[in-house]
Design an enzyme around this catalytic site. Structure first.
Site: not given
Ligand code: 13P
Ligand code: ZN
Length: 291
Positions: A122, A145, A147, A175, A216
């Site tokens: 990314e 980023h 999940h 909050e 995602h």
């Molecule tokens: P990478 O391992 O390349 O950072 O990818 C992980 C991810 O969450 C892709 O969206």
């Molecule tokens: Zn991801």
């Protein structure tokens, strides 16, 4: 000073561990980038190797990209395929520092990834975000980023609409409106690692601090690791409350009203974006605003 001994590396690794402990980083899920301060580069430079190969910054489609607004800057970035749970154990094998060339269209690794590998897949998305964020406020240095489970779950049941998603999250924890008064941007499902999703996310980051990627995960930004982590944590906490409420009922009997949200503006020195404070027909969760 050695990178491994720096406060920066420690703060970076601590955030990775915190995110892993929250359950937001299964396997190699997630990535983290930090645009370094000039004084951090100066202090750590002796530990850099400056003979690495310059590489193109390619999106998944293999078309090259350029980030002139970030030319000459240095970034601490997680490695592609690396597990966040391993970062604190072995930062040098799982993280790297990269330098961008003077046109902002090539990078080279100057530290880390000691066992080989590449920065996160990314990377172009992180750089696209960091570029618009630097323009918005040069103090914003972090793009994160992950999940987060409950936030992802909500992308299956709420309309993929920034106004509705934000309003439902705002209502779950007072909050939220204070911490991110500009709300949450939403990116529909688009293949990750590509130009389309990267540019959609950067467009959101021009004004908002969080972008949710449907089915995602989420991206957020911050001036410090505490602020970036705290932002994600706050949204995900509200998402968890909403998942619990939805598991009991599709309707809220009680909630925070638009006028009650407006009461927060003055005492907290914020201005909650009015587009999120639309009237609702009833307590049904996820209803769209009337046209
Ligand atoms: P990478 O391992 O390349 O950072 O990818 C992980 C991810 O969450 C892709 O969206
Ligand atoms: Zn991801």
């Amino acid at each position: 000073m050695r990178v491994l001994d720096s406060d920066l590396m420690k703060a970076y690794a601590r955030m990775a561990t915190d995110g892993f402990q929250q359950g937001w980083h299964e396997r190699n899920g997630g990535n983290l980038s930090y645009r370094m301060k000039a004084e951090e580069v100066a202090a750590l430079r002796d530990d850099f190797t400056e003979n690495g190969e310059w590489r193109v910054i390619g999106w998944q489609e293999n078309d090259e990209s350029a980030f002139p607004g970030l030319a000459g800057e240095y970034f601490m970035v997680s490695g592609s395929g690396r597990y966040f749970r391993n970062i604190e154990l072995d930062p040098a094998a799982n993280v790297c520092i990269i330098e961008l060339n003077e046109r902002g269209d090539r990078y080279r690794i100057v530290w880390g990834l000691t066992e080989g590998g590449m920065p996160t897949s990314e990377l172009p998305t992180h750089l696209a975000n960091l570029e618009v964020l630097k323009e918005r406020d040069p103090e914003i240095r972090i793009v994160y980023h992950c999940h987060p489970t409950n936030t992802i779950a909500l992308t299956f049941v709420l309309p993929l609409d920034s106004r509705v998603f934000t309003r439902e999250i705002f209502e779950m924890v007072t909050e939220c409106a204070v911490v991110f008064p500009e709300g949450i941007g939403i990116v529909p499902w688009v293949i990750c690692g590509g130009r389309v999703i990267g540019e959609m996310t950067a467009e959101i980051m021009k004004k908002q601090d969080i972008a949710v990627w449907a089915h995602h995960g989420a991206f957020c930004c911050g001036k410090t690791f505490d602020l970036a982590f705290g932002l994600m944590h706050t949204m995900e906490k509200a998402a968890e409350v909403l998942v619990k409420v939805l598991s009991m009922s599709p309707v809220k009997r009680n909630t925070i009203t638009p006028d009650q949200f407006r009461e927060l503006n003055e005492p907290f020195g914020i201005h909650i974006n009015e587009s999120f404070l639309y009237e609702k027909k009833d307590g049904t969760i996820g209803q769209l605003p009337e046209a």
